[in-house]
Scaffold this active site. Sequence first.
Site, PDB file in Angstrom:
ATOM      1  N   SER A  39     -12.438   1.587  11.208  1.00 28.27           N
ATOM      2  CA  SER A  39     -11.802   1.647   9.895  1.00 28.27           C
ATOM      3  C   SER A  39     -12.543   0.808   8.863  1.00 28.27           C
ATOM      4  CB  SER A  39     -10.360   1.155  10.003  1.00 28.27           C
ATOM      5  OG  SER A  39      -9.763   1.127   8.723  1.00 28.27           O
ATOM      6  N   ALA A  40     -12.597   1.340   7.644  1.00 29.69           N
ATOM      7  CA  ALA A  40     -13.159   0.591   6.513  1.00 29.69           C
ATOM      8  C   ALA A  40     -12.322  -0.652   6.191  1.00 29.69           C
ATOM      9  CB  ALA A  40     -13.254   1.494   5.288  1.00 29.69           C
ATOM     10  N   ASP A  41     -11.100  -0.714   6.736  1.00 34.52           N
ATOM     11  CA  ASP A  41     -10.274  -1.913   6.501  1.00 34.52           C
ATOM     12  C   ASP A  41     -11.006  -3.176   6.949  1.00 34.52           C
ATOM     13  OD1 ASP A  41      -8.356  -0.075   5.736  1.00 34.52           O
ATOM     14  OD2 ASP A  41      -6.978  -0.501   7.392  1.00 34.52           O
TER      15      ASP A  41
ATOM     16  N   LYS B   5      -3.195  -1.802  14.580  1.00 33.65           N
ATOM     17  CA  LYS B   5      -2.318  -0.863  15.280  1.00 33.65           C
ATOM     18  C   LYS B   5      -2.719  -0.741  16.754  1.00 33.65           C
ATOM     19  CE  LYS B   5      -2.607   2.142  11.745  1.00 33.65           C
ATOM     20  NZ  LYS B   5      -2.591   1.543  10.422  1.00 33.65           N
TER      21      LYS B   5
ATOM     22  N   VAL C  90      -5.301   0.341   3.340  1.00 31.79           N
ATOM     23  CA  VAL C  90      -5.438  -1.116   3.267  1.00 31.79           C
ATOM     24  C   VAL C  90      -6.699  -1.468   2.482  1.00 31.79           C
ATOM     25  CG1 VAL C  90      -5.911  -3.204   4.622  1.00 31.79           C
ATOM     26  CG2 VAL C  90      -4.089  -1.626   5.328  1.00 31.79           C
TER      27      VAL C  90
ATOM     28  N   ASP D 211     -15.854   5.613  15.201  1.00 29.70           N
ATOM     29  CA  ASP D 211     -14.700   5.532  14.301  1.00 29.70           C
ATOM     30  C   ASP D 211     -14.211   4.090  14.187  1.00 29.70           C
ATOM     31  OD1 ASP D 211     -12.458   5.842  12.774  1.00 29.70           O
ATOM     32  OD2 ASP D 211     -11.608   7.485  13.953  1.00 29.70           O
TER      33      ASP D 211
ATOM     34  N   GLU E  96       0.827  -1.213   0.000  1.00 27.92           N
ATOM     35  CA  GLU E  96       0.000   0.000   0.000  1.00 27.92           C
ATOM     36  C   GLU E  96       0.858   1.259   0.000  1.00 27.92           C
ATOM     37  OE1 GLU E  96      -1.118   1.884   3.332  1.00 27.92           O
ATOM     38  OE2 GLU E  96      -0.808   0.256   4.755  1.00 27.92           O
TER      39      GLU E  96
ATOM     40  N   LYS F  65      -5.619  10.688   1.129  1.00 28.26           N
ATOM     41  CA  LYS F  65      -5.624   9.321   1.655  1.00 28.26           C
ATOM     42  C   LYS F  65      -6.918   8.672   1.173  1.00 28.26           C
ATOM     43  CE  LYS F  65      -6.144   7.155   6.260  1.00 28.26           C
ATOM     44  NZ  LYS F  65      -6.119   7.427   7.704  1.00 28.26           N
TER      45      LYS F  65
HETATM   46  N1  PSU Z   1       0.341   0.390   8.577  1.00 33.58           N
HETATM   47  C1  PSU Z   1       1.315   1.182   9.089  1.00 33.58           C
HETATM   48  N2  PSU Z   1       1.123   2.541   9.007  1.00 33.58           N
HETATM   49  C2  PSU Z   1       0.008   3.094   8.420  1.00 33.58           C
HETATM   50  C3  PSU Z   1      -0.999   2.242   7.877  1.00 33.58           C
HETATM   51  C4  PSU Z   1      -0.780   0.901   7.991  1.00 33.58           C
HETATM   52  O1  PSU Z   1       2.331   0.702   9.617  1.00 33.58           O
HETATM   53  O2  PSU Z   1      -0.108   4.327   8.367  1.00 33.58           O
HETATM   54  C5  PSU Z   1      -2.234   2.863   7.226  1.00 33.58           C
HETATM   55  C6  PSU Z   1      -2.984   1.858   6.324  1.00 33.58           C
HETATM   56  O3  PSU Z   1      -3.115   2.434   5.046  1.00 33.58           O
HETATM   57  C7  PSU Z   1      -4.359   1.691   6.976  1.00 33.58           C
HETATM   58  C8  PSU Z   1      -4.549   3.053   7.579  1.00 33.58           C
HETATM   59  O4  PSU Z   1      -5.363   1.324   6.059  1.00 33.58           O
HETATM   60  O5  PSU Z   1      -3.243   3.295   8.155  1.00 33.58           O
HETATM   61  C9  PSU Z   1      -5.679   3.051   8.597  1.00 33.58           C
HETATM   62  O6  PSU Z   1      -6.303   4.293   8.570  1.00 33.58           O
HETATM   63  P1  PSU Z   1      -7.744   4.510   9.252  1.00 33.58           P
HETATM   64  O7  PSU Z   1      -7.543   4.124  10.698  1.00 33.58           O
HETATM   65  O8  PSU Z   1      -8.054   5.969   9.054  1.00 33.58           O
HETATM   66  O9  PSU Z   1      -8.707   3.610   8.512  1.00 33.58           O
HETATM   67 MN    MN Z   2     -11.440   6.196  10.848  1.00 37.37          MN
END
Ligand code: PSU
Ligand code: MN
Length: 313
Positions: free
Chosen positions: A140-142, A159, A106, A138, A25, A86
């Site tokens: 994530s769409a992941d 994370k 992701v 909140d 990604e 993003k």
């Molecule tokens: N893995 C990492 N650092 C990152 C990400 C993943 O080590 O920054 C990114 C990925 O692209 C993941 C995004 O989809 O963080 C998650 O963002 P959000 O929580 O806004 O969905």
């Molecule tokens: Mn989010």
Amino acid sequence: MNPPLRLSPEVAEARVAGRPIVALESTIVTHGMPHPANVETARAVEAAVRAGGAVPATIAVEGGVIEVGLSDARLAALATARDVRKLSRADLAVALSEGWTGSTTVAATMIAARLAGIAVFATGGIGGVHRGAETSFDISADLEELAQTPVTVVASGAKAILDLPKTLEALETRGVPVIAYGQDALPAFWSRDSGLAAPLRLDTAEAIARAHLMRARLGLPGGQLVANPVPTEAEIAAAEIAPHIDSALQAAAKEGVSAKEVTPFLLGRVLAATEGRSLATNVALVRDNARVAAAIAVALARLTAAERGAAAS
Ligand code: PSU
Ligand code: MN
């Protein structure tokens, strides 16, 4: 009409030949790490995929086209560009119809990988259920993408800035297999052990590839999350990182950070608080995830070729 998708010559050739490919990604490059660590890491991750016998395919959107396999010049440009968008699942179609440029999360990278016929994808840590999601909503769409799109994602879990028990529950509800690689515990990004048991455990790349193929045979949509613990020598113990995560969360609340900004803000705060150690750990874990993803892609290519051979005879 086909989607606006362009494979690099190397990725296109590997696809035709049935050679192993690993998707990577680009949000980690534009929003996950500072320059120049971001571009150095992207290069090291591609090298780890190659060392494992697979072809790397870093994915981003450029001028309304999904690029699968970035040249080094494009990667370097993305790593220094300011105010890059993003792009997640919700943004992708508008980004393409409007001719935008942006990095893929992701979720968006999984969509692109599926369109390009790539089954394995390596990242650092997926997004998940944020702490306080019961009021912020909140999530994530992941997680939704893992439920829908048949790509095996290798990460060091979700994370650790997230609510990991809630993230596990959400994944279970969505029918996503969460497979710890080589241990019983769910890893927690910078740490090897989250204190939670992973729902599933597999110890070899081949076993993960077999499970991927079995999901397809069952007609189940969605992917798998392979949770690979950070290498021991790069680990930051959970107890050590916890207070830094807490202060980052407090700062985010105080500054009213929301939506897409939350994850990059928290990662940046933890990096500053650990004086870069969390960044070094992040780099180490992504590289190791790329190594494991390459091994899975190699096993998958071998098993797929064997299945084709058996079907033909
Ligand atoms: N893995 C990492 N650092 C990152 C990400 C993943 O080590 O920054 C990114 C990925 O692209 C993941 C995004 O989809 O963080 C998650 O963002 P959000 O929580 O806004 O969905
Ligand atoms: Mn989010």
